[in-house]
Write a protein that holds these residues in place. Structure first.
Motif, PDB file in Angstrom:
ATOM      1  N   LEU A   1       9.316 -11.854  22.232  1.00 17.10           N
ATOM      2  CA  LEU A   1      10.068 -11.626  20.985  1.00 17.10           C
ATOM      3  C   LEU A   1      11.554 -11.887  21.196  1.00 17.10           C
ATOM      4  N   ASP A   2      12.226 -12.349  20.142  1.00 18.70           N
ATOM      5  CA  ASP A   2      13.680 -12.492  20.245  1.00 18.70           C
ATOM      6  C   ASP A   2      14.326 -11.101  20.220  1.00 18.70           C
ATOM      7  N   GLU A   3      15.611 -11.099  20.524  1.00 21.29           N
ATOM      8  CA  GLU A   3      16.337  -9.839  20.706  1.00 21.29           C
ATOM      9  C   GLU A   3      16.267  -8.952  19.454  1.00 21.29           C
ATOM     10  N   ASP A   4      16.462  -9.612  18.302  1.00 20.18           N
ATOM     11  CA  ASP A   4      16.447  -8.910  17.030  1.00 20.18           C
ATOM     12  C   ASP A   4      15.103  -8.210  16.794  1.00 20.18           C
ATOM     13  N   SER A   5      14.032  -8.952  17.063  1.00 18.11           N
ATOM     14  CA  SER A   5      12.699  -8.400  16.839  1.00 18.11           C
ATOM     15  C   SER A   5      12.390  -7.295  17.846  1.00 18.11           C
ATOM     16  N   GLN A   6      12.883  -7.443  19.075  1.00 16.33           N
ATOM     17  CA  GLN A   6      12.671  -6.379  20.075  1.00 16.33           C
ATOM     18  C   GLN A   6      13.303  -5.075  19.599  1.00 16.33           C
ATOM     19  N   ARG A   7      14.506  -5.207  19.044  1.00 12.58           N
ATOM     20  CA  ARG A   7      15.200  -4.015  18.535  1.00 12.58           C
ATOM     21  C   ARG A   7      14.401  -3.417  17.373  1.00 12.58           C
ATOM     22  N   ARG A   8      13.890  -4.291  16.511  1.00  9.33           N
ATOM     23  CA  ARG A   8      13.151  -3.816  15.337  1.00  9.33           C
ATOM     24  C   ARG A   8      11.810  -3.194  15.711  1.00  9.33           C
ATOM     25  N   LEU A   9      11.291  -3.595  16.832  1.00  9.99           N
ATOM     26  CA  LEU A   9      10.009  -3.057  17.275  1.00  9.99           C
ATOM     27  C   LEU A   9      10.080  -1.537  17.375  1.00  9.99           C
ATOM     28  N   ASP A  10      11.259  -1.042  17.744  1.00 15.61           N
ATOM     29  CA  ASP A  10      11.433   0.410  17.839  1.00 15.61           C
ATOM     30  C   ASP A  10      11.874   1.025  16.520  1.00 15.61           C
ATOM     31  N   SER A  11      12.696   0.288  15.767  1.00 12.75           N
ATOM     32  CA  SER A  11      13.284   0.926  14.586  1.00 12.75           C
ATOM     33  C   SER A  11      12.496   0.619  13.308  1.00 12.75           C
ATOM     34  N   ASN A  12      12.196  -0.652  13.040  1.00 15.23           N
ATOM     35  CA  ASN A  12      11.628  -1.043  11.745  1.00 15.23           C
ATOM     36  C   ASN A  12      10.683  -2.231  11.941  1.00 15.23           C
ATOM     37  N   PRO A  13       9.540  -1.987  12.618  1.00 13.20           N
ATOM     38  CA  PRO A  13       8.690  -3.098  13.057  1.00 13.20           C
ATOM     39  C   PRO A  13       8.174  -3.986  11.921  1.00 13.20           C
ATOM     40  N   LEU A  14       7.981  -3.427  10.720  1.00 15.07           N
ATOM     41  CA  LEU A  14       7.465  -4.255   9.632  1.00 15.07           C
ATOM     42  C   LEU A  14       8.409  -5.409   9.293  1.00 15.07           C
TER      43      LEU A  14
ATOM     44  N   ILE B   1       9.808  -7.276  11.268  1.00 18.16           N
ATOM     45  CA  ILE B   1       9.561  -8.429  12.152  1.00 18.16           C
ATOM     46  C   ILE B   1       8.719  -9.473  11.411  1.00 18.16           C
ATOM     47  N   LEU B   2       7.915  -9.012  10.461  1.00 14.89           N
ATOM     48  CA  LEU B   2       7.041  -9.929   9.731  1.00 14.89           C
ATOM     49  C   LEU B   2       7.819 -11.028   9.026  1.00 14.89           C
ATOM     50  N   ASP B   3       9.035 -10.723   8.536  1.00 14.92           N
ATOM     51  CA  ASP B   3       9.762 -11.832   7.911  1.00 14.92           C
ATOM     52  C   ASP B   3      10.855 -12.414   8.809  1.00 14.92           C
ATOM     53  N   SER B   4      10.630 -12.326  10.099  1.00 12.53           N
ATOM     54  CA  SER B   4      11.495 -13.035  11.052  1.00 12.53           C
ATOM     55  C   SER B   4      11.449 -14.529  10.772  1.00 12.53           C
ATOM     56  N   LYS B   5      12.621 -15.177  10.892  1.00 16.49           N
ATOM     57  CA  LYS B   5      12.672 -16.630  10.640  1.00 16.49           C
ATOM     58  C   LYS B   5      12.352 -17.414  11.921  1.00 16.49           C
ATOM     59  N   ASN B   6      12.239 -16.699  13.043  1.00 18.59           N
ATOM     60  CA  ASN B   6      12.016 -17.345  14.342  1.00 18.59           C
ATOM     61  C   ASN B   6      10.594 -17.916  14.451  1.00 18.59           C
TER      62      ASN B   6
ATOM     63  N   GLY C   1       0.781  -1.230   0.000  1.00 23.34           N
ATOM     64  CA  GLY C   1       0.000   0.000   0.000  1.00 23.34           C
ATOM     65  C   GLY C   1       0.814   1.282   0.000  1.00 23.34           C
ATOM     66  N   SER C   2       0.141   2.354   0.394  1.00 19.52           N
ATOM     67  CA  SER C   2       0.785   3.667   0.429  1.00 19.52           C
ATOM     68  C   SER C   2       1.550   3.821   1.738  1.00 19.52           C
ATOM     69  N   SER C   3       2.346   4.870   1.834  1.00 23.94           N
ATOM     70  CA  SER C   3       3.091   5.056   3.086  1.00 23.94           C
ATOM     71  C   SER C   3       2.137   5.413   4.232  1.00 23.94           C
ATOM     72  N   ALA C   4       1.011   6.063   3.897  1.00 26.24           N
ATOM     73  CA  ALA C   4       0.021   6.372   4.953  1.00 26.24           C
ATOM     74  C   ALA C   4      -0.571   5.076   5.507  1.00 26.24           C
ATOM     75  N   ALA C   5      -0.877   4.134   4.585  1.00 27.06           N
ATOM     76  CA  ALA C   5      -1.435   2.851   5.024  1.00 27.06           C
ATOM     77  C   ALA C   5      -0.431   2.116   5.904  1.00 27.06           C
ATOM     78  N   ARG C   6       0.825   2.153   5.479  1.00 29.21           N
ATOM     79  CA  ARG C   6       1.845   1.451   6.269  1.00 29.21           C
ATOM     80  C   ARG C   6       2.051   2.090   7.635  1.00 29.21           C
ATOM     81  N   ARG C   7       1.932   3.435   7.675  1.00 27.23           N
ATOM     82  CA  ARG C   7       2.053   4.127   8.974  1.00 27.23           C
ATOM     83  C   ARG C   7       0.964   3.664   9.934  1.00 27.23           C
ATOM     84  N   ALA C   8      -0.271   3.623   9.419  1.00 27.73           N
ATOM     85  CA  ALA C   8      -1.391   3.190  10.263  1.00 27.73           C
ATOM     86  C   ALA C   8      -1.207   1.735  10.693  1.00 27.73           C
ATOM     87  N   TYR C   9      -0.791   0.902   9.746  1.00 26.30           N
ATOM     88  CA  TYR C   9      -0.595  -0.515  10.073  1.00 26.30           C
ATOM     89  C   TYR C   9       0.539  -0.685  11.072  1.00 26.30           C
ATOM     90  N   ARG C  10       1.588   0.071  10.850  1.00 24.97           N
ATOM     91  CA  ARG C  10       2.752  -0.004  11.727  1.00 24.97           C
ATOM     92  C   ARG C  10       2.351   0.260  13.180  1.00 24.97           C
TER      93      ARG C  10
END
Ligand code: ATP
Ligand code: MG
Length: 422
Positions: free
Chosen positions: A181-194, A196-201, A158-167
């Motif tokens: 959450l694993d350590e990597d995903s915890q860090r991503r929760l603050d920086s780049n939460p989307l 986390i969706l392709d985490s292999k964990n 979608g658009s960046s607005a849609a991603r902002r709302a989803y985020r």
């Protein structure tokens, strides 16, 4: 960073030739880009909080103190060039191939210098363009014999607005489960939460089963485009699966994203990935220009070709003819005669023995070279102005031409022409 040796390069060359011919047939023009760009370009396009920019770039200061970076991908440089060279007045179909650099943990299918073929279509907003790129890929897999080994996954982000709302919704959900959450995903929760969706964990993946889904946040335009894309692919007979967690790791994508994945290469299963990036050109200082593109990883494709047998017997370069000479006079004659053969039969691969040795040892080398004909010069041949032609293999197009015979020097080309007629 790997060396690619002569027993592998024929597969690379085949891949390049097939891709080049295919892209030509769809009207794509090749662009050759520098390996180095200003670091700023990648920060502004790929995004500051992506894996690439945070920890994978090879950056250095040049002698002027400017920060430069070995390109980690091709889209940013291609868009930079299109803006700078004034290519954006009409739609552009462009492609490039070459090395990319990322500081990653090396493993099978993952190198620090790797090679991509990238394709970018600039200036077309309609989703038919997305479909064209995917169809082009599908045709490529068929030509390479890989069609049965890769699966197409698509999604719309979608658009960046849609991603902002989803985020925001995703962060709210995952924050409630932060401890799981694993350590990597915890860090991503603050920086780049989307991401986390392709985490292999597997635990993280299980947690995501109940998470909000991006599809529910899409605006009408993105939803319509995604419907249309599925319709176009279905009509063209291209199989796909919708992967609602496919988000891609770079910031510049919107709407369509896609990947071709294989199960044959372990964890490094994505051989080709891309999507639409309608805001990147403007973001990099050009006039607003919609765009869509993809890149494929050549190492992974070559591995897959070898793994599945699709590589066939693209054998390394082999000699057709091996020239043997014993004695200084003989070597002089041989060199001149072989040069003359190269003039008249430029398609023939002729290896001239160098470094001396007896007839016996040179003929052993001739045999090992894979050549089907040995040309032999010694004292007798020099005296008689002739050359001994020895057929090294029977069968394989040689008919009964085994054995050896003496041929006058001026009939050498005709003899070889006849021997290699098929
Ligand atoms: P991955 O999730 O495997 O790290 P990516 O999302 O970082 O991939 P892209 O930036 O989309 O990869 O690059 C497109 C393609 O280039 C990938 O699908 C893959 O085939 C190839 N590729 C990316 N990084 C590497 C690497 N370090 N070594 C080999 N191939 C790579
Ligand atoms: Mg990566």
């Amino acid at each position: 960073m790997n060396d690619i040796l002569p027993d592998e390069t024929p597969h690379w060359r085949r891949l390049e030739q097939v891709v080049c011919r295919l892209l030509n047939s769809y009207g794509y023009g090749e662009i050759r880009l520098p390996l180095v760009e200003h670091t700023e370009l990648f920060k502004r396009s790929i995004g500051e909080v992506t894996d690439i920019v945070e920890k994978e770039m090879y950056s250095f200061d040049d002698r002027n103190g400017e920060s430069l970076t070995l390109r980690p991908e091709g889209t940013a440089g291609c868009v930079r060039a299109a803006i700078q060279q004034g290519l954006l007045t009409v739609p552009q179909r462009l492609w490039y191939a070459g090395p990319m650099f990322r500081y990653e943990r090396p493993q099978k299918g993952r190198q620090r210098q790797f090679h991509q073929i990238g394709v970018e279509a600039l200036g077309v907003a309609s989703v038919e363009m997305d479909a064209e790129l995917i169809l082009l890929c599908a045709r490529l897999w068929r030509r390479l014999g890989l069609a049965g080994s890769v699966e197409l996954q698509i999604n719309s982000i979608g658009s960046s607005a849609a991603r902002r709302a989803y985020r925001a919704a995703l962060v709210e959900y995952l924050s409630a489960h932060r401890a799981a959450l694993d350590e990597d995903s915890q860090r991503r929760l603050d920086s780049n939460p989307l991401r986390i969706l392709d985490s292999k964990n597997p635990d993280t993946q299980a947690l995501l089963d109940a998470a909000p889904v991006l599809a529910d946040y899409l605006d009408a335009e993105a939803r319509d485009d995604f419907d249309r894309l599925r319709e176009l692919l279905t009509a063209a007979g291209v199989a796909f699966v919708v992967n609602p967690r496919l988000v891609r790791g770079l910031d510049y994508y919107n709407k369509t994203v896609f990947e071709f994945v294989t199960e044959r290469l372990g964890a490094q299963g994505t051989v080709c990935a891309g999507g639409r990036y309608d805001n990147l050109v403007e973001q990099l200082g050009g006039k607003s220009t919609p765009a869509v593109g993809f890149a494929m990883g050549m190492e992974r494709l070559v591995l897959l070709m070898l793994e599945t047998g699709a590589a066939g017997d693209a054998a390394p370069a082999q000699a057709d003819v091996y020239a043997v000479a014993v004695g200084e006079d003989a070597h002089r004659e041989a060199l001149a005669a072989v040069e003359a053969v190269r003039d008249s039969l430029p398609g023939l691969a002729i290896v001239q023995h160098t470094g001396g040795g007896s007839f016996k040892s040179q003929l052993k080398r001739a045999d090992k070279s894979g050549a089907s004909v040995a040309l032999i010069w010694g004292e007798d041949e020099v005296r008689a102005q002739s050359v001994t032609v020895k057929f090294l293999r029977d069968g394989a197009g040689q008919g009964d031409k085994t054995g050896q015979r003496s041929v006058p020097r001026d009939q050498l080309e005709a003899t070889l022409r006849a021997a290699f007629a098929d």
